[in-house]
Write an enzyme that holds these catalytic residues in place. Structure first.
Site, short mmCIF file in Angstrom:
data_model
loop_
_atom_site.label_atom_id
_atom_site.label_comp_id
_atom_site.label_asym_id
_atom_site.label_seq_id
_atom_site.Cartn_x
_atom_site.Cartn_y
_atom_site.Cartn_z
N GLU A 182 -14.04 -5.42 10.16
CA GLU A 182 -12.73 -5.27 10.66
C GLU A 182 -12.53 -3.87 10.98
OE1 GLU A 182 -10.50 -6.31 7.14
OE2 GLU A 182 -10.69 -4.06 6.27
N TYR B 235 -9.36 3.68 -3.89
CA TYR B 235 -8.24 4.50 -3.99
C TYR B 235 -8.00 5.24 -5.20
CZ TYR B 235 -6.90 2.93 0.42
OH TYR B 235 -6.83 2.34 1.92
N GLY C 146 -7.52 5.44 4.99
CA GLY C 146 -7.04 6.43 4.24
C GLY C 146 -7.45 7.69 4.18
N ASP D 292 -15.38 -1.02 10.03
CA ASP D 292 -16.44 -1.49 8.64
C ASP D 292 -17.23 -2.65 9.23
OD1 ASP D 292 -14.35 0.23 7.44
OD2 ASP D 292 -13.37 -1.40 6.37
N ASN E 248 -9.73 -0.57 10.82
CA ASN E 248 -8.34 0.03 10.37
C ASN E 248 -7.91 0.84 10.90
OD1 ASN E 248 -8.50 -1.43 7.10
ND2 ASN E 248 -10.68 -0.97 7.91
N ARG F 157 -11.03 3.59 11.62
CA ARG F 157 -12.05 3.41 10.80
C ARG F 157 -12.89 2.04 10.95
NH1 ARG F 157 -10.71 2.70 5.44
NH2 ARG F 157 -11.40 0.70 5.41
N GLU G 170 0.80 -1.29 0.06
CA GLU G 170 0.00 0.02 0.16
C GLU G 170 0.69 1.25 -0.02
OE1 GLU G 170 -3.66 -0.53 2.84
OE2 GLU G 170 -2.68 -2.32 3.02
N SER H 161 -6.75 -2.42 2.70
CA SER H 161 -7.19 -2.00 1.56
C SER H 161 -7.39 -3.04 0.42
CB SER H 161 -5.86 -0.98 1.11
OG SER H 161 -5.89 0.07 2.11
#
Length: 343
Positions: A298, A242, A304, A284, A300, A282, A14, A173
């Site tokens: 999950e 992205y 991003g 999800d 993060n 974040r 990433e 990601s």
């Protein structure tokens, strides 16, 4: 004036996403409050001090003029570390351990929570233990896939029905993830995921809506608005996330029943605390289209910060600007450092 060391790049898959996120973060930092120090890590792991135009980060040209530095130089260059490093070596606890060793305050989750959140299997085990709803899954190992692929395939098919999602356990990601509908696709997906991690997680496919929310805070976390991702592609893959704003539709706030909306925000806070997160993250979720059941997917720990990224957009909906969000993340890092060290 605080010297904020923004770390970007890194050795993970990433790397390029990190450059995009770091550009946005650096541009947001108030130069009247902070002396911004740009520290890049190449794909081979070299540390470099970059003092040029921030707009040269995205295309990688920053490396041409950046000066080599030693890892230990971080302590001399910056008062605070703001890692914008996605994926392995950035949000898995490794660089957080380095910050701890150097005694440098830093933004985001600590060593343990970073490692737990990064490893999807470990996180799910804790979610299950805490009574948080998760979809069914199975753990397999890349070594077993190489040794006897057909036996692994049979085990998976005996436990989980198609459609499935196959993922590296330690990757973010959407890198290395495949949607699988049959045996042939499963074989290929296992081989792909095994290139990124020796631990591979196979998850039950759910006919779902993909939603997420952001959390910031330490002991008393706050939760942002809930957003929904509608993938125009087969699923919300790396490209859509992205680089292709035509590949997805973002709905913030998500159009959900009020009870479901608040359930997600409540579960987000519980999950954040369960994995001892701090600073920001974040989280999800899946919402089953047929039953309305909410599942946590999950966490993060370094989401991003690109123009396509949900995390800052959800906080914008909650009334927190991009600049304010970054500043609060910095303040929370100092707060955690002082609390841990009794200062």
């Amino acid at each position: 004036m605080r010297k904020i060391g923004v770390l970007f790049g890194g050795k993970s898959g990433e790397h390029e996403v990190s450059l995009l996120s770091a550009t946005s973060v650096i541009e947001a930092l108030d130069r009247e409050k902070y002396d911004v120090v740009m520290i890049g890590i190449t794909k081979s792991g070299q540390w470099k001090l970059y003092e040029g135009d921030v707009h040269n980060l995205a295309d990688g040209s920053w490396e041409k003029t950046a000066a080599d530095i030693e890892v230990s130089d971080l302590k001399k260059l910056a008062d605070f570390a703001l890692p914008v490093l996605h994926g392995p070596y950035g949000e898995d606890g490794t660089i957080q351990g380095l910050f701890e060793m150097l005694d440098v305050p830093y933004a985001g989750c600590g060593v343990l929570s970073s490692a737990l959140c990064m490893d999807k299997v470990s996180a799910k085990k804790i979610f299950e233990r805490m009574g948080l709803p998760t979809a069914r899954y199975k753990l397999v190992y890349a070594e077993d896939v190489k040794e006897d692929l057909e036996s692994v395939v049979k085990e998976v098919e005996a436990e989980l029905p198609y459609t499935l999602f196959v993922k590296p356990s330690n990757m973010g990601s959407s890198v290395g993830i495949s949607k699988v509908r049959n045996t042939e696709e499963l074989r290929a997906a296992l081989a792909l995921a095994g290139k990124y991690d020796r631990r591979i997680i196979i998850e039950e496919g759910i006919n779902c809506r993909e939603v997420e929310t952001g959390v910031i805070g330490n002991h008393k976390p706050e939760v942002a608005a809930v957003g929904e991702i509608v993938a125009k592609l087969d699923f919300y893959d790396y490209t859509a996330k992205y680089t292709d704003d035509a590949g997805t539709e973002l709905s913030i706030p998500a159009k959900l029943p009020a009870s479901t909306y608040e359930e997600i925000r409540t579960l987000a806070k519980k999950a954040y605390m369960a994995l001892d997160c701090s600073g920001f993250a974040r989280i999800d979720f899946f919402v089953d289209k047929d039953t309305g059941q909410v599942y946590i997917n999950e966490i993060n720990t370094i989401p991003g910060f690109t123009k396509y990224s949900m995390f800052p957009l959800m906080w914008k909906e909650a009334g927190v600007s991009f600049r304010e969000l970054v500043e609060r993340i910095v303040d929370l890092g100092y707060e955690r450092y002082y609390a841990k060290n009794n200062r």
